[in-house]
Write an enzyme that holds these catalytic residues in place. Structure first.
Site, PDB file in Angstrom:
ATOM      1  N   ASP A 252      29.474  17.879  14.376  1.00  0.00           N
ATOM      2  CA  ASP A 252      30.162  18.375  14.425  1.00  0.00           C
ATOM      3  C   ASP A 252      30.644  17.312  15.674  1.00  0.00           C
ATOM      4  O   ASP A 252      30.242  15.809  15.637  1.00  0.00           O
ATOM      5  CB  ASP A 252      29.965  19.564  14.999  1.00  0.00           C
ATOM      6  CG  ASP A 252      30.994  20.751  15.746  1.00  0.00           C
ATOM      7  OD1 ASP A 252      32.894  19.251  16.184  1.00  0.00           O
ATOM      8  OD2 ASP A 252      31.302  21.308  15.576  1.00  0.00           O
ATOM      9  N   ASP A 256      32.148  19.486  23.854  1.00  0.00           N
ATOM     10  CA  ASP A 256      33.546  20.152  24.143  1.00  0.00           C
ATOM     11  C   ASP A 256      34.600  21.222  24.909  1.00  0.00           C
ATOM     12  O   ASP A 256      32.718  21.546  25.296  1.00  0.00           O
ATOM     13  CB  ASP A 256      33.257  21.368  22.553  1.00  0.00           C
ATOM     14  CG  ASP A 256      33.565  20.192  20.969  1.00  0.00           C
ATOM     15  OD1 ASP A 256      34.152  19.303  21.077  1.00  0.00           O
ATOM     16  OD2 ASP A 256      33.155  20.650  20.098  1.00  0.00           O
ATOM     17  N   ARG A 305      39.589  11.327  18.269  1.00  0.00           N
ATOM     18  CA  ARG A 305      39.176  12.210  19.612  1.00  0.00           C
ATOM     19  C   ARG A 305      38.258  11.893  20.465  1.00  0.00           C
ATOM     20  O   ARG A 305      37.014  11.752  21.260  1.00  0.00           O
ATOM     21  CB  ARG A 305      38.159  13.600  19.268  1.00  0.00           C
ATOM     22  CG  ARG A 305      39.391  14.375  17.962  1.00  0.00           C
ATOM     23  CD  ARG A 305      38.544  15.090  18.229  1.00  0.00           C
ATOM     24  NE  ARG A 305      39.068  16.446  16.714  1.00  0.00           N
ATOM     25  CZ  ARG A 305      38.637  17.331  16.177  1.00  0.00           C
ATOM     26  NH1 ARG A 305      37.744  17.198  17.015  1.00  0.00           N
ATOM     27  NH2 ARG A 305      39.825  17.776  15.454  1.00  0.00           N
TER      28      ARG A 305
END
Length: 414
Positions: A252, A256, A305
């Site tokens: 992942d 986050d 990102r």
């Protein structure tokens, strides 16, 4: 007067006598003395090996321009000839702020303040900039016991405690899955420590500090996840990575933030070797929450990102993006990103307001950044007028100085 204090490895670190120091203008303090080692000069601008410490925490960068020491400060210093020009970490007056200033020559390392000496962790305290200090304070486990853990089970037990704790991580801890971190915790890595395969989850908790942690190769989760109304969280001086040898679905991200999380500061971290490094924002519930500050971070070898921001508000300054082959920053779903003095090197698409069918977001400050060997920004909306509500301009450094400053200072520093 010069006094010696013990240093790591039995060497000596010498105290700076500031009685005869004087102002050089702005944040700069000057001290004339022979340090018994060559200072910089016009012909040799990087010859000095003098190191300066504030309560055991090394200041820098060294060899700074004198005008930057005066105008920006924040620990910059220069040993020029027989004069030291330096600034404190928070631009306070070193003659009156009550801190100890020491120096060493070359590889001598200053002793670090331990919790028993009043510090939260072996990484000395510094002022939090940004949202983690807005509408409340982030103090972590301050006031609680200090415990040292060296196993997965002990770490899991410590972070689950309902009491404030300062948790020192020792050695290489391996595991799988995740650990839930409760409120009022400081988690800090000791020298050479790491956490491998294990994610730190902060769900619905508050007042958590994660510092000096090296976390890598977590499968199934991002290395750190902050969500479910978690607030007043500070992630500082960490090294977060996986690898890009596996497919995009194997790992992942690295960090986050979302689902009504709020008041988060992310500073001086390394994010590297990952496809989808940092996602900020999950759904429309984040419109009235999700206020995040990111500064002095180093993103490199990232596919995209850095971060991907949706719905909320992110203030992004003095960050270094390097070798990112997708987009670096995105502002999507009507989210807003304010950029100040960032540096992009060899980045395919530094900033975008559209991606993969998402509603466009808003960017401001793109002109303050430096772009080297990078593609064009994709800005499809008018520049946002939003500015963060806290003072930060005294902490800005020139965008051209970001690679040197961030490369030296970011990541797990012990």
């Amino acid at each position: 007067m010069i006094s010696a204090v013990n240093a790591t490895g039995g060497s000596s670190v010498l105290a700076l006598d500031l009685a005869k120091a004087y102002s050089d203008g702005g944040y700069a303090i000057a001290l004339d003395r022979d340090f018994k080692t060559p200072g910089d000069s016009d012909s040799q601008p990087n010859v000095s090996i003098l190191r300066i410490f504030e309560d055991g925490k090394e200041l820098g960068p060294a060899h700074s321009l004198h005008r930057n020491i005066r105008n920006t400060g924040k620990g910059m210093f220069s040993h020029w000839g027989n004069t030291l020009y330096f600034s404190t970490s928070d631009n306070s007056n070193p003659q009156t702020n009550g801190r100890k200033y020491t120096y060493s020559i070359g590889n001598t390392v200053a002793a670090l303040p331990m919790p028993s000496e009043g510090a939260d962790s072996p990484v000395s305290n510094s002022t939090i900039i940004g949202y983690a200090s807005v509408d409340g304070k982030t103090t972590g486990g301050k006031g609680g016991r200090t415990v040292t853990v060296s196993s997965f089970s002990d770490l899991k037990k410590a972070v689950a405690d309902y009491n404030p704790l300062i948790i020192q991580v020792s050695g290489n801890i391996k595991g799988t899955g995740y650990i839930n971190v409760r409120s009022n915790k400081t988690i800090t890595g000791l020298r050479g420590s790491s956490l491998e395969g294990v994610s730190l989850l902060i769900y619905g908790e508050s007042n958590v500090i994660i510092r000096n942690m090296t976390i890598r190769k977590v499968v199934g989760y991002s290395n750190i996840i902050i969500k479910e109304k978690a607030h007043h969280i500070w992630v500082d001086h960490c090294d977060l990575s996986s690898d890009r040898n596996h497919g995009w679905e194997y790992y992942d991200g690295l960090l986050d933030v979302g689902k009504k999380a709020d008041y988060v500061t992310i500073s001086w971290n390394k994010f590297h070797d990952n496809h989808v490094a940092c996602l900020i924002g999950w759904n429309s519930a984040d419109y009235d929450n999700l206020r995040v500050t990111m500064y002095n971070n180093h993103f490199y070898n990232i596919s995209e990102r850095s971060p991907d921001m949706r719905y909320g508000h992110v203030h992004y300054f003095n960050n270094y993006n390097e070798n990112n082959n997708g987009y670096s920053i995105s502002a999507l779903e009507k989210g807003t990103v304010r950029t100040d003095n960032n540096y992009f090197s060899n980045c395919n698409k530094p900033i975008t307001t559209t991606y993969n069918g998402y509603t466009a977001g808003y960017i401001s400050g793109a002109a303050t950044n430096v772009y080297v060997n990078s593609g064009k920004n994709n800005l499809t909306t008018n520049e946002s007028k939003w500015l963060p509500p806290y003072e930060y301009k005294s902490a800005l450094i020139p965008a051209s100085s970001v690679p040197a400053v961030v490369s030296k200072g970011a990541g797990a520093t012990l």
